[in-house]
Write an enzyme that holds these catalytic residues in place. Structure first.
Site, PDB file in Angstrom:
ATOM      1  N   HIS A   1      14.841  -0.470  -2.959  1.00 45.68           N
ATOM      2  CA  HIS A   1      15.494   0.938  -3.607  1.00 45.68           C
ATOM      3  C   HIS A   1      15.789   1.848  -2.447  1.00 45.68           C
ATOM      4  O   HIS A   1      15.076   2.071  -1.168  1.00 45.68           O
ATOM      5  CB  HIS A   1      14.610   1.517  -4.623  1.00 45.68           C
ATOM      6  CG  HIS A   1      13.057   1.372  -4.046  1.00 45.68           C
ATOM      7  ND1 HIS A   1      12.831   2.796  -3.336  1.00 45.68           N
ATOM      8  CD2 HIS A   1      12.118   0.751  -4.541  1.00 45.68           C
ATOM      9  CE1 HIS A   1      11.447   2.352  -3.039  1.00 45.68           C
ATOM     10  NE2 HIS A   1      11.143   1.167  -3.671  1.00 45.68           N
TER      11      HIS A   1
ATOM     12  N   GLU B   1       6.526  -5.319   1.898  1.00 48.37           N
ATOM     13  CA  GLU B   1       7.693  -4.257   1.719  1.00 48.37           C
ATOM     14  C   GLU B   1       7.661  -3.295   2.957  1.00 48.37           C
ATOM     15  O   GLU B   1       6.779  -2.976   3.320  1.00 48.37           O
ATOM     16  CB  GLU B   1       7.178  -3.498   0.644  1.00 48.37           C
ATOM     17  CG  GLU B   1       8.028  -2.253   0.286  1.00 48.37           C
ATOM     18  CD  GLU B   1       7.689  -1.205  -0.833  1.00 48.37           C
ATOM     19  OE1 GLU B   1       6.643  -1.384  -1.359  1.00 48.37           O
ATOM     20  OE2 GLU B   1       8.771  -0.683  -1.427  1.00 48.37           O
TER      21      GLU B   1
ATOM     22  N   ASP C   1       6.785   4.009   1.689  1.00 44.18           N
ATOM     23  CA  ASP C   1       6.705   3.000   0.805  1.00 44.18           C
ATOM     24  C   ASP C   1       6.319   1.606   1.389  1.00 44.18           C
ATOM     25  O   ASP C   1       7.271   0.872   1.561  1.00 44.18           O
ATOM     26  CB  ASP C   1       7.938   2.952  -0.286  1.00 44.18           C
ATOM     27  CG  ASP C   1       7.533   2.112  -1.427  1.00 44.18           C
ATOM     28  OD1 ASP C   1       6.345   1.503  -1.743  1.00 44.18           O
ATOM     29  OD2 ASP C   1       8.637   1.958  -2.329  1.00 44.18           O
TER      30      ASP C   1
ATOM     31  N   TYR D   1       4.952 -13.907  -7.873  1.00 42.22           N
ATOM     32  CA  TYR D   1       3.766 -13.595  -8.694  1.00 42.22           C
ATOM     33  C   TYR D   1       3.494 -14.784  -9.667  1.00 42.22           C
ATOM     34  O   TYR D   1       4.335 -14.972 -10.511  1.00 42.22           O
ATOM     35  CB  TYR D   1       3.994 -12.167  -9.509  1.00 42.22           C
ATOM     36  CG  TYR D   1       4.659 -11.119  -8.490  1.00 42.22           C
ATOM     37  CD1 TYR D   1       3.827 -10.320  -7.901  1.00 42.22           C
ATOM     38  CD2 TYR D   1       6.138 -10.989  -8.364  1.00 42.22           C
ATOM     39  CE1 TYR D   1       4.164  -9.285  -7.148  1.00 42.22           C
ATOM     40  CE2 TYR D   1       6.411  -9.927  -7.538  1.00 42.22           C
ATOM     41  CZ  TYR D   1       5.613  -9.321  -7.130  1.00 42.22           C
ATOM     42  OH  TYR D   1       6.066  -8.093  -6.337  1.00 42.22           O
TER      43      TYR D   1
ATOM     44  N   ASP E   1      -6.739  23.879 -19.302  1.00 42.22           N
ATOM     45  CA  ASP E   1      -6.151  24.962 -18.370  1.00 42.22           C
ATOM     46  C   ASP E   1      -6.157  24.428 -16.849  1.00 42.22           C
ATOM     47  O   ASP E   1      -6.167  25.699 -15.914  1.00 42.22           O
ATOM     48  CB  ASP E   1      -6.902  26.362 -18.648  1.00 42.22           C
ATOM     49  CG  ASP E   1      -8.404  25.956 -18.233  1.00 42.22           C
ATOM     50  OD1 ASP E   1      -8.949  24.881 -17.886  1.00 42.22           O
ATOM     51  OD2 ASP E   1      -9.218  27.060 -18.265  1.00 42.22           O
TER      52      ASP E   1
ATOM     53  N   HIS F   1      11.402   6.596  -4.673  1.00 40.81           N
ATOM     54  CA  HIS F   1      12.826   5.936  -5.473  1.00 40.81           C
ATOM     55  C   HIS F   1      13.778   6.971  -5.523  1.00 40.81           C
ATOM     56  O   HIS F   1      14.028   7.756  -6.456  1.00 40.81           O
ATOM     57  CB  HIS F   1      12.394   5.288  -7.090  1.00 40.81           C
ATOM     58  CG  HIS F   1      11.440   4.315  -7.041  1.00 40.81           C
ATOM     59  ND1 HIS F   1      10.504   4.085  -8.091  1.00 40.81           N
ATOM     60  CD2 HIS F   1      10.995   3.468  -5.892  1.00 40.81           C
ATOM     61  CE1 HIS F   1       9.685   3.263  -7.922  1.00 40.81           C
ATOM     62  NE2 HIS F   1      10.038   2.623  -6.740  1.00 40.81           N
TER      63      HIS F   1
ATOM     64  N   ASP G   1       0.207  -1.551  -2.444  1.00 40.30           N
ATOM     65  CA  ASP G   1       1.394  -1.021  -2.293  1.00 40.30           C
ATOM     66  C   ASP G   1       0.946   0.419  -2.094  1.00 40.30           C
ATOM     67  O   ASP G   1       0.609   0.868  -3.169  1.00 40.30           O
ATOM     68  CB  ASP G   1       2.253  -1.449  -3.440  1.00 40.30           C
ATOM     69  CG  ASP G   1       3.766  -0.806  -3.316  1.00 40.30           C
ATOM     70  OD1 ASP G   1       3.936   0.289  -2.588  1.00 40.30           O
ATOM     71  OD2 ASP G   1       4.544  -1.231  -4.111  1.00 40.30           O
TER      72      ASP G   1
ATOM     73  N   GLU H   1      11.529  -5.264  -0.140  1.00 37.59           N
ATOM     74  CA  GLU H   1      10.496  -5.664  -0.902  1.00 37.59           C
ATOM     75  C   GLU H   1      10.391  -6.910  -1.752  1.00 37.59           C
ATOM     76  O   GLU H   1      10.124  -6.931  -2.870  1.00 37.59           O
ATOM     77  CB  GLU H   1       9.657  -4.514  -1.608  1.00 37.59           C
ATOM     78  CG  GLU H   1      10.519  -3.975  -2.559  1.00 37.59           C
ATOM     79  CD  GLU H   1      10.093  -2.553  -3.256  1.00 37.59           C
ATOM     80  OE1 GLU H   1       9.090  -2.892  -3.833  1.00 37.59           O
ATOM     81  OE2 GLU H   1      10.510  -1.791  -3.250  1.00 37.59           O
TER      82      GLU H   1
ATOM     83  N   HIS I   1       3.154  -2.821 -11.954  1.00 42.93           N
ATOM     84  CA  HIS I   1       2.523  -1.551 -11.751  1.00 42.93           C
ATOM     85  C   HIS I   1       1.129  -1.317 -12.095  1.00 42.93           C
ATOM     86  O   HIS I   1       0.618  -0.343 -12.464  1.00 42.93           O
ATOM     87  CB  HIS I   1       3.240  -0.359 -12.530  1.00 42.93           C
ATOM     88  CG  HIS I   1       4.823  -0.401 -12.056  1.00 42.93           C
ATOM     89  ND1 HIS I   1       5.858   0.108 -12.826  1.00 42.93           N
ATOM     90  CD2 HIS I   1       5.405  -0.558 -10.695  1.00 42.93           C
ATOM     91  CE1 HIS I   1       6.917   0.104 -11.968  1.00 42.93           C
ATOM     92  NE2 HIS I   1       6.434  -0.534 -10.806  1.00 42.93           N
TER      93      HIS I   1
ATOM     94  N   ARG J   1       3.397  -9.279  -2.490  1.00 52.56           N
ATOM     95  CA  ARG J   1       4.591  -8.608  -2.023  1.00 52.56           C
ATOM     96  C   ARG J   1       4.479  -8.179  -0.658  1.00 52.56           C
ATOM     97  O   ARG J   1       3.571  -7.626  -0.293  1.00 52.56           O
ATOM     98  CB  ARG J   1       4.728  -7.414  -2.765  1.00 52.56           C
ATOM     99  CG  ARG J   1       6.128  -6.632  -2.749  1.00 52.56           C
ATOM    100  CD  ARG J   1       6.589  -5.782  -3.810  1.00 52.56           C
ATOM    101  NE  ARG J   1       5.315  -4.813  -4.284  1.00 52.56           N
ATOM    102  CZ  ARG J   1       4.659  -4.810  -5.408  1.00 52.56           C
ATOM    103  NH1 ARG J   1       4.809  -5.731  -6.191  1.00 52.56           N
ATOM    104  NH2 ARG J   1       3.810  -3.837  -5.495  1.00 52.56           N
TER     105      ARG J   1
ATOM    106  N   HIS K   1      11.500  -8.386  -9.921  1.00 55.22           N
ATOM    107  CA  HIS K   1      12.286  -7.239  -9.810  1.00 55.22           C
ATOM    108  C   HIS K   1      13.180  -7.327  -8.495  1.00 55.22           C
ATOM    109  O   HIS K   1      13.680  -8.225  -8.216  1.00 55.22           O
ATOM    110  CB  HIS K   1      10.847  -6.307  -9.205  1.00 55.22           C
ATOM    111  CG  HIS K   1      10.031  -6.748  -8.129  1.00 55.22           C
ATOM    112  ND1 HIS K   1      10.677  -6.764  -6.776  1.00 55.22           N
ATOM    113  CD2 HIS K   1       8.833  -7.369  -7.927  1.00 55.22           C
ATOM    114  CE1 HIS K   1       9.513  -7.169  -6.094  1.00 55.22           C
ATOM    115  NE2 HIS K   1       8.639  -7.543  -6.597  1.00 55.22           N
TER     116      HIS K   1
HETATM  117 MG    MG Z   1       9.092   0.252  -3.171  1.00 48.30          MG
HETATM  118 MG    MG Z   2       5.990   0.007  -2.928  1.00 47.03          MG
END
Ligand code: MG
Ligand code: MG
Length: 427
Positions: free
Chosen positions: A341, A396, A258, A376, A37, A348, A247, A372, A230, A394, A337
């Protein structure tokens, strides 16, 4: 701040795209159960918010378009003292009438009855085709006899592609808070700490600066964890001598940021880390340097792939001819990747990348996109020199397209090896 006039303008622009003799409808989000709940905090539907700025649930926006006029109608939930005691104040019709520049306001309880009346003399209907909202599904049934049905969602998403001056200000405010969070992460003593503790420091900075929430779950990935794109578990220790890929970006007043930075746990990059880091950094700077109106994102993607592949050959990570390696997609193992974006109300932003004829949409003034690039290198990849294994990087930033170039909206966040080392806590 987005003014009521701006919201009104957006609604008019949307309704202008409708055929004559049509009705359009879009609903607010509904509460999402977390467990049993308890609920997740309520977050308004991005398209509904874009058109109304209204943050309550159980609301609907209706557009009525005839040859002569366009009418907008808002449905809001009724005032209820008992419910408001538990879940907070509701605007109600009286206050809503003062605030919103719509033609008519009714109670959500009367939606079905009113909507049936509205449907009577209309030929076209615009609604959310694939919505999971129960109200939208109900409309689907009510409209089953309509011959001409249109999806309202892509029309709104297309409008969201170009940001207004007020939206750009809000994105800048969001980035400003995120900048503080990344700098805090660099500065604090990370000795003996865990990834989630660093995440807590970042999100602390979001909250104390009035950012309601993160725009997405923060990634705080130490060492080889950065090679899980991710990674959100954030439950491993921060290991001296390793890098941390962070990130993380807040959402402030419904606008996202971002940002990714990859920083050393103990405040100093090792030589191999620096070599890889500078390859990603130089790639990112080159790509940002290419951004201006009429350039295409696919061009930026290809350029990044070329630069990273060339760099990887120089470092002995890839062997062979650059063109051939790219043709065989060998670089994808290390840079799998996209270059970036759209970003806005959603991290996104679901604005289109292609036009109605499936042609790629070129960059235009007022668009905001992330840049970005990353590399890796898995810890078990024996084909790569040992010194680079287990490193994931990375970088970005959030970029606004301007009249004749671009503006890096997150340029204030430390990014070069020297800048990051100068800010970082060392041990
Ligand atoms: Mg991004
Ligand atoms: Mg990001």
């Amino acid at each position: 701040m987005i003014t009521e006039r701006e919201y009104k303008k957006r609604r008019e622009l949307l309704a202008k795209k409708f055929s004559n003799n049509s009705i359009g409808v879009i609903f607010s989000s509904q509460h999402v159960t977390r467990s049993h709940d308890t609920h997740h905090p309520f977050r308004q539907d991005s398209n509904f918010y874009y058109l109304s700025g209204f943050k309550e649930d159980n609301a609907a926006l209706v557009f009525l378009k005839s040859k002569e006029e366009i009418k907008t109608v808002l449905f809001v939930q009724k005032k209820d003292k008992t419910l408001e005691l538990w879940t907070g104040e509701r605007l109600g019709t009286k206050e809503a009438k003062k605030r919103f520049l719509v033609d008519e306001i009714y109670l959500s309880d009367d939606f079905d009855k009113k909507f049936k009346e509205f449907l009577k003399d209309k030929k076209n209907i615009y609604y959310e085709f694939e919505s999971k909202k129960s109200a939208a599904k109900k409309v689907l049934k009510m409209a089953k006899n309509f011959k001409i049905k249109h999806d309202i969602v892509p029309l709104v998403q297309k409008m969201r592609l170009i940001k207004s001056a007020a939206e750009i200000e809000l994105i800048k405010e969001s980035i400003e808070i995120t900048a503080k969070a990344h700098h805090r992460a660099m500065k604090i003593d990370k000795k003996g700490k865990y990834e989630y503790q660093l995440q807590a420091e970042i999100e602390h900075e979001f909250k104390v600066n009035a950012a309601y929430s993160d725009a997405y779950t923060s990634i705080v990935a130490c060492a080889n964890n950065a090679n899980t794109l991710h990674y959100i578990k954030n439950d491993k220790p921060l290991v001296k001598g390793e890098l941390i890929l962070i990130d993380a970006g807040c959402e402030h007043n419904y606008y996202a940021s971002d940002i990714t930075r990859t920083i050393p746990v103990n405040g100093k990059y090792s030589e191999p880390q620096k070599e890889l880091y500078n390859l990603v950094l130089n790639t990112q700077l080159s790509i940002i340097g290419m951004i201006k109106p009429f350039v295409k994102r696919s061009h930026l993607q290809k350029s990044a792939e070329k630069l990273l592949t060339k760099g990887m050959i120089e470092l002995g990570i890839l062997k062979g001819d650059c063109k051939k390696l790219i043709k065989e997609q060998k670089h994808k193992k290390y840079y799998p990747h996209g270059i970036g974006h759209w970003m806005g109300i959603d991290v996104h932003d679901p604005a289109p990348y292609k036009d109605a004829k499936q042609r790629e949409i070129a960059l235009q003034k007022g668009m905001v996109l992330t840049i970005e690039p990353g590399l890796y290198i898995d810890k078990n990849d024996k084909s790569v020199p040992k010194k680079y294994r287990g490193i994931g990087i990375r970088i970005e930033d959030d970029i606004l397209i301007t009249k004749d170039g671009c503006e890096n909206l997150s340029r204030s966040i430390a990014k070069t090896v020297e800048e990051i080392e100068a800010l970082s806590f060392k041990f």
